[in-house]
Design a protein around this motif. Structure first.
Motif, PDB file in Angstrom:
ATOM      1  N   ASN A   2      47.279  35.830  35.282  1.00 53.17           N
ATOM      2  CA  ASN A   2      48.244  35.980  36.396  1.00 53.17           C
ATOM      3  C   ASN A   2      47.828  37.066  38.217  1.00 53.17           C
ATOM      4  N   PHE A   3      48.263  36.172  38.866  1.00 54.54           N
ATOM      5  CA  PHE A   3      47.994  36.485  40.119  1.00 54.54           C
ATOM      6  C   PHE A   3      49.199  37.519  40.700  1.00 54.54           C
ATOM      7  N   ALA A   4      50.252  37.652  39.885  1.00 53.88           N
ATOM      8  CA  ALA A   4      51.485  38.927  40.148  1.00 53.88           C
ATOM      9  C   ALA A   4      50.642  40.117  40.151  1.00 53.88           C
ATOM     10  N   ASN A   5      49.624  40.198  39.112  1.00 48.84           N
ATOM     11  CA  ASN A   5      49.042  41.980  38.953  1.00 48.84           C
ATOM     12  C   ASN A   5      47.589  41.646  39.581  1.00 48.84           C
ATOM     13  N   ILE A   6      46.801  40.698  40.569  1.00 47.18           N
ATOM     14  CA  ILE A   6      46.125  41.241  41.434  1.00 47.18           C
ATOM     15  C   ILE A   6      46.596  42.153  42.510  1.00 47.18           C
ATOM     16  N   PRO A   7      45.700  43.244  42.484  1.00 48.57           N
ATOM     17  CA  PRO A   7      45.696  44.055  43.921  1.00 48.57           C
ATOM     18  C   PRO A   7      45.450  43.004  45.088  1.00 48.57           C
ATOM     19  N   THR A   8      46.517  43.038  46.199  1.00 50.61           N
ATOM     20  CA  THR A   8      47.002  42.290  47.450  1.00 50.61           C
ATOM     21  C   THR A   8      47.516  43.247  48.734  1.00 50.61           C
ATOM     22  N   VAL A   9      47.324  42.638  49.543  1.00 53.22           N
ATOM     23  CA  VAL A   9      47.664  42.898  50.857  1.00 53.22           C
ATOM     24  C   VAL A   9      47.318  42.340  52.045  1.00 53.22           C
ATOM     25  N   PRO A  10      48.872  42.352  52.917  1.00 57.09           N
ATOM     26  CA  PRO A  10      48.693  40.892  54.207  1.00 57.09           C
ATOM     27  C   PRO A  10      47.464  41.842  54.676  1.00 57.09           C
ATOM     28  N   ALA A  11      46.382  40.451  55.709  1.00 57.58           N
ATOM     29  CA  ALA A  11      45.976  40.547  56.341  1.00 57.58           C
ATOM     30  C   ALA A  11      45.829  41.575  57.507  1.00 57.58           C
ATOM     31  N   GLY A  12      46.502  42.026  58.194  1.00 56.56           N
ATOM     32  CA  GLY A  12      46.907  42.708  59.359  1.00 56.56           C
ATOM     33  C   GLY A  12      47.118  44.255  58.451  1.00 56.56           C
ATOM     34  N   ASP A  13      46.637  43.781  57.825  1.00 55.47           N
ATOM     35  CA  ASP A  13      47.023  45.385  56.800  1.00 55.47           C
ATOM     36  C   ASP A  13      45.609  46.414  56.904  1.00 55.47           C
ATOM     37  N   VAL A  14      44.596  45.152  56.752  1.00 59.25           N
ATOM     38  CA  VAL A  14      43.346  45.632  56.280  1.00 59.25           C
ATOM     39  C   VAL A  14      42.930  46.037  57.352  1.00 59.25           C
ATOM     40  N   ASP A  58      32.553  52.280  47.088  1.00 62.20           N
ATOM     41  CA  ASP A  58      33.552  53.577  46.168  1.00 62.20           C
ATOM     42  C   ASP A  58      34.941  52.458  46.371  1.00 62.20           C
ATOM     43  N   GLY A  59      34.432  51.521  47.255  1.00 59.16           N
ATOM     44  CA  GLY A  59      35.818  50.622  47.676  1.00 59.16           C
ATOM     45  C   GLY A  59      36.473  51.007  48.330  1.00 59.16           C
ATOM     46  N   PRO A  60      37.642  50.478  48.724  1.00 57.21           N
ATOM     47  CA  PRO A  60      37.955  48.967  48.513  1.00 57.21           C
ATOM     48  C   PRO A  60      37.817  48.412  48.732  1.00 57.21           C
ATOM     49  N   LEU A  61      37.261  47.203  48.118  1.00 54.78           N
ATOM     50  CA  LEU A  61      36.538  45.691  49.164  1.00 54.78           C
ATOM     51  C   LEU A  61      37.303  45.138  49.124  1.00 54.78           C
ATOM     52  N   TYR A  62      37.514  44.352  50.170  1.00 53.63           N
ATOM     53  CA  TYR A  62      38.405  42.952  50.385  1.00 53.63           C
ATOM     54  C   TYR A  62      38.170  41.785  50.601  1.00 53.63           C
ATOM     55  N   VAL A  63      38.933  40.711  49.367  1.00 50.00           N
ATOM     56  CA  VAL A  63      37.925  39.992  49.143  1.00 50.00           C
ATOM     57  C   VAL A  63      39.639  38.857  49.868  1.00 50.00           C
ATOM     58  N   LEU A  64      38.214  38.033  50.322  1.00 53.80           N
ATOM     59  CA  LEU A  64      38.796  37.198  51.883  1.00 53.80           C
ATOM     60  C   LEU A  64      38.301  35.332  50.974  1.00 53.80           C
ATOM     61  N   THR A  86      40.499  44.415  46.535  1.00 52.41           N
ATOM     62  CA  THR A  86      41.830  44.353  46.425  1.00 52.41           C
ATOM     63  C   THR A  86      41.639  42.380  47.261  1.00 52.41           C
ATOM     64  N   ASN A  87      42.375  41.247  46.531  1.00 48.76           N
ATOM     65  CA  ASN A  87      43.128  40.067  47.730  1.00 48.76           C
ATOM     66  C   ASN A  87      43.559  40.417  49.130  1.00 48.76           C
TER      67      ASN A  87
END
Length: 112
Positions: A2-14, A58-64, A86-87
């Motif tokens: 369920n991708f709805a529960n995946i931590p996600t951020v817009p690219a511009g906010d990384v 200790d994170g966060p790690l941003y995944v692309l 975070t995706n």
């Protein structure tokens, strides 16, 4: 998954100093990538988990990935392993559109 529960951020906010993990294929990586990212193709994530964990700290790690699907899968897996991951929504395509810097092996312009 369920991708709805995946931590996600817009690219511009990384954040500019973010720790990045790129899970695309080697040819995609060579064409263009976020500078400083760790490259671990999706098929190698399980085998290279210790390396990813060390890089994440200790994170966060941003995944692309290219558009966000593969990175969402990897993010879900990493979160299950206890990693603060975070995706990046929209992947490298959104990264490019947000004006974030890219580099390539050949120094050529980034092409999706």
């Amino acid at each position: 998954m369920n991708f709805a529960n995946i931590p996600t951020v817009p690219a511009g906010d990384v954040p500019a100093d973010a720790v990045l993990l790129d899970v695309r294929e080697p040819d995609e990586w060579a064409a263009g990538r976020a500078e400083g990212a760790l490259h671990v193709p999706i098929r190698e994530v399980v085998d290279r988990l210790p390396e990813i964990t060390e890089r994440a700290g200790d994170g966060p790690l941003y995944v692309l990935c290219r558009v966000g699907g593969r990175s969402a899968q990897v993010t879900g897996f990493l979160v299950q392993q206890g990693i603060d991951a975070t995706n990046v929504a929209g992947g490298l395509q959104a990264w490019h559109e947000a004006g974030k810097p890219l580099v390539s092996d050949a120094g050529e312009p980034f092409v999706l």
